[in-house]
Motif scaffolding. Structure first.
Motif, PDB file in Angstrom:
ATOM      1  N   SER A 252       0.799  -1.222   0.000  1.00  0.00           N
ATOM      2  CA  SER A 252       0.000   0.000   0.000  1.00  0.00           C
ATOM      3  C   SER A 252       0.833   1.274   0.000  1.00  0.00           C
ATOM      4  O   SER A 252       0.309   2.361  -0.199  1.00  0.00           O
ATOM      5  CB  SER A 252      -0.931   0.011   1.223  1.00  0.00           C
ATOM      6  OG  SER A 252      -0.189  -0.015   2.431  1.00  0.00           O
ATOM      7  N   SER A 253       2.143   1.160   0.204  1.00  0.00           N
ATOM      8  CA  SER A 253       2.990   2.347   0.315  1.00  0.00           C
ATOM      9  C   SER A 253       3.418   2.861  -1.057  1.00  0.00           C
ATOM     10  O   SER A 253       4.084   2.166  -1.820  1.00  0.00           O
ATOM     11  CB  SER A 253       4.235   2.019   1.141  1.00  0.00           C
ATOM     12  OG  SER A 253       5.190   3.049   1.031  1.00  0.00           O
ATOM     13  N   GLN A 254       3.064   4.088  -1.345  1.00  0.00           N
ATOM     14  CA  GLN A 254       3.477   4.718  -2.596  1.00  0.00           C
ATOM     15  C   GLN A 254       4.996   4.850  -2.650  1.00  0.00           C
ATOM     16  O   GLN A 254       5.621   4.617  -3.684  1.00  0.00           O
ATOM     17  CB  GLN A 254       2.822   6.091  -2.732  1.00  0.00           C
ATOM     18  CG  GLN A 254       3.160   6.841  -4.016  1.00  0.00           C
ATOM     19  CD  GLN A 254       2.560   6.193  -5.251  1.00  0.00           C
ATOM     20  OE1 GLN A 254       1.579   5.448  -5.149  1.00  0.00           O
ATOM     21  NE2 GLN A 254       3.122   6.471  -6.407  1.00  0.00           N
ATOM     22  N   GLU A 258       7.421   3.193  -5.506  1.00  0.00           N
ATOM     23  CA  GLU A 258       8.224   4.065  -6.368  1.00  0.00           C
ATOM     24  C   GLU A 258       9.702   3.706  -6.338  1.00  0.00           C
ATOM     25  O   GLU A 258      10.413   3.938  -7.314  1.00  0.00           O
ATOM     26  CB  GLU A 258       8.019   5.529  -5.964  1.00  0.00           C
ATOM     27  CG  GLU A 258       6.666   6.085  -6.398  1.00  0.00           C
ATOM     28  CD  GLU A 258       6.573   7.589  -6.255  1.00  0.00           C
ATOM     29  OE1 GLU A 258       7.575   8.195  -5.777  1.00  0.00           O
ATOM     30  OE2 GLU A 258       5.535   8.160  -6.635  1.00  0.00           O
ATOM     31  N   ALA A 259      10.181   3.143  -5.239  1.00  0.00           N
ATOM     32  CA  ALA A 259      11.587   2.749  -5.175  1.00  0.00           C
ATOM     33  C   ALA A 259      11.922   1.721  -6.245  1.00  0.00           C
ATOM     34  O   ALA A 259      13.048   1.669  -6.750  1.00  0.00           O
ATOM     35  CB  ALA A 259      11.915   2.203  -3.788  1.00  0.00           C
ATOM     36  N   ARG A 286      20.614   1.373  -7.013  1.00  0.00           N
ATOM     37  CA  ARG A 286      20.763   2.713  -6.442  1.00  0.00           C
ATOM     38  C   ARG A 286      19.416   3.250  -5.957  1.00  0.00           C
ATOM     39  O   ARG A 286      19.303   3.842  -4.881  1.00  0.00           O
ATOM     40  CB  ARG A 286      21.353   3.662  -7.468  1.00  0.00           C
ATOM     41  CG  ARG A 286      21.789   5.013  -6.892  1.00  0.00           C
ATOM     42  CD  ARG A 286      21.345   6.162  -7.783  1.00  0.00           C
ATOM     43  NE  ARG A 286      19.937   6.439  -7.644  1.00  0.00           N
ATOM     44  CZ  ARG A 286      19.164   6.941  -8.610  1.00  0.00           C
ATOM     45  NH1 ARG A 286      19.656   7.165  -9.806  1.00  0.00           N
ATOM     46  NH2 ARG A 286      17.884   7.187  -8.375  1.00  0.00           N
ATOM     47  N   ARG A 287      18.363   3.051  -6.745  1.00  0.00           N
ATOM     48  CA  ARG A 287      17.034   3.509  -6.332  1.00  0.00           C
ATOM     49  C   ARG A 287      16.599   2.818  -5.034  1.00  0.00           C
ATOM     50  O   ARG A 287      16.005   3.440  -4.150  1.00  0.00           O
ATOM     51  CB  ARG A 287      16.001   3.232  -7.423  1.00  0.00           C
ATOM     52  CG  ARG A 287      16.082   4.139  -8.624  1.00  0.00           C
ATOM     53  CD  ARG A 287      14.879   3.951  -9.540  1.00  0.00           C
ATOM     54  NE  ARG A 287      13.635   4.318  -8.880  1.00  0.00           N
ATOM     55  CZ  ARG A 287      13.168   5.561  -8.780  1.00  0.00           C
ATOM     56  NH1 ARG A 287      13.848   6.570  -9.301  1.00  0.00           N
ATOM     57  NH2 ARG A 287      12.015   5.801  -8.169  1.00  0.00           N
ATOM     58  N   LEU A 288      16.903   1.539  -4.921  1.00  0.00           N
ATOM     59  CA  LEU A 288      16.457   0.787  -3.755  1.00  0.00           C
ATOM     60  C   LEU A 288      17.174   1.237  -2.483  1.00  0.00           C
ATOM     61  O   LEU A 288      16.536   1.420  -1.442  1.00  0.00           O
ATOM     62  CB  LEU A 288      16.663  -0.708  -3.988  1.00  0.00           C
ATOM     63  CG  LEU A 288      15.765  -1.324  -5.069  1.00  0.00           C
ATOM     64  CD1 LEU A 288      16.154  -2.774  -5.317  1.00  0.00           C
ATOM     65  CD2 LEU A 288      14.287  -1.230  -4.679  1.00  0.00           C
TER      66      LEU A 288
END
Length: 443
Positions: A252-254, A258-259, A286-288
């Motif tokens: 449920s977390s946006q 997005e990560a 890197r995003r994570l």
């Protein structure tokens, strides 16, 4: 009541509550690994912990056994049959050269620590890989947890994200949780970020399930929880509730979703990394870590070059070289490098002498590892191999040394003892020393 991860999800579930749990998660499209469990299998002996230097680790594993002679430790003055088919190029570290296809990494070598004296005695792929993912030699009696699973166990999740992620999939059996609960195993993407239709499984609701329906099922489960808590009075129920809450947060977390969303990156950045497997996997890593994942494990290329090593290096090295260099630059310009430890490993090196099929065979006696960020020295080479690249010549480094150093930098005391299934205490790392010589805050 111990949470299991059986092949058949209806096996080993001992109460109606657990059966409802399986039905609920299946109905909303969640096939999450059980990395969000409680710390019911906590360490039985805690040594004093220390402040972490790194907040996250990116482990780039090059499967097959990358040749050190063609990468971080060329031998340009050796006879041709040892030197190999390529030349060497200068790096940003005075007097240090890399293999000629590591042009981009050579340009950022002043941000790296290179260990040229890694050594272990395992010449088989499986056994060498086990070493590099667990810090232990393989044992027929015990399955050891991976670095990522230990980090997950000791540090837990952050920002609604799983603590340990494998990109794009769990690369081998040794990347799992071993004797720890499967609660601390990796979250795997299910598809490759280099694919045009890349989509992470488990982050979206199943077809026909909207958020209202999702919330109704969540409320139903809470009601059942309250009922069985009253009846059973079990501490394990609270542990299960922790799993549920984290699972719901992920879906449920946006911020969490997005990560994993590479479409949020501009095309210039994606091009800089390279629109290939190595590039897009490292960009996603890197995003994570930017989002809060503590440990990301990824693979790049294939390096088992028994035949025609020239062709193999020409095929895999340019993309890998570019992606590694871009990752280091990107982390640095975002102010993330000092808090992110990047580690490039492979299961062993290759034989000093070129074989009759123009390749190199397995060679665990000496090989190279690269580290960057996370409190490592910059522009530093530790240890050396001999003139032919066959044995450590200076400062040999064991996998236990490397493992203890990585854990130290992320704030885990590797002397901590964990409980194995046979009620036997096992140190996170047995033996070895923190490599003070490669740390930036050490003399």
């Amino acid at each position: 009541m111990k949470l299991q991860c059986p092949g058949n999800p209806l096996e080993n579930y001992s109460s109606r509550r657990e059966f409802l749990y399986v039905g609920l998660l299946g109905s909303v499209g969640m096939a999450l690994p059980q990395f969000f469990g409680s710390r019911a299998e906590a360490a039985i002996k805690q040594f004093p912990q220390h402040a972490a230097v790194a907040e996250s680790v990116i482990h780039i594993f090059l499967p097959g056994g990358m040749s050190h002679q063609e990468s971080f430790d060329p031998k340009p003055f050796a006879p041709a049959e040892y030197r190999g088919p390529f030349g060497a190029i200068d790096t940003k570290i005075p007097g240090i050269q890399f293999g000629q296809f590591m042009k981009e990494t050579a340009k950022i070598a002043d941000k790296l620590t290179i260990i040229r004296s890694m050594s272990h005695g395992e010449a088989a792929h499986e056994r060498g890989t086990h070493n590099m993912f667990t810090g232990y030699r393989p044992s027929p009696a015990l399955s050891y947890p991976s670095f990522g699973s230990v980090v997950s166990h000791e540090l837990g999740p952050r920002n609604d994200l799983p603590p340990y992620v494998c990109v794009p999939s769990v690369p081998n059996e040794f990347a799992n949780s071993g004797y720890l609960s499967s609660a601390f195993g990796p979250f795997a993407l299910g598809s490759d970020p280099a694919q045009g239709n890349f989509k992470v499984r488990d982050l979206n609701l199943a077809d026909g399930v909207d958020h209202k329906r999702f919330e109704r099922r969540r409320t139903l489960l809470q009601t059942v929880d309250d009922h069985f808590r009253t009846l059973e009075k079990s501490d394990a129920l609270d542990s299960m509730d922790s799993f549920y809450q984290h699972a719901y947060k992920l879906i449920s977390s946006q911020q969490a979703r997005e990560a994993f969303d590479l479409s949020k990156e501009d095309s210039k950045t994606r091009d800089e990394y390279g629109k290939n497997e190595a590039g897009q996997r490292m960009l996603l890593a890197r995003r994570l870590v930017e989002g809060g994942v503590r440990f990301v494990s990824l693979t790049a290329g294939g390096w088992d070059h028994h035949d025609n090593i020239k062709q193999g290096i020409e095929k895999h090295m340019p993309n890998t070289d570019r992606a590694i260099a871009t990752l280091i630059r990107d982390l640095d310009r975002r102010g993330m490098l000092e808090k992110t430890l990047v580690m490039v490993t492979t299961e062993f090196g290759r034989t000093p002498k070129i074989n009759p099929t123009a390749g190199r065979d397995h060679w665990p006696r000496v090989f190279s590892t690269m580290l960057a960020g996370g409190g490592m020295k910059q522009g530093y080479v530790h240890g050396a191999s001999d003139s032919l690249g066959g044995e450590p010549d200076q400062d040999p480094v064991s996998i236990q040394d490397l493992a203890k150093t990585v854990y130290h930098q992320i704030g885990i005391n590797a002397q901590t003892e964990l409980m194995s299934p046979g009620a036997r205490p096992i140190e996170i790392v047995d033996g070895g020393d923190v490599l003070d010589a490669i740390l930036a805050n050490k003399a």
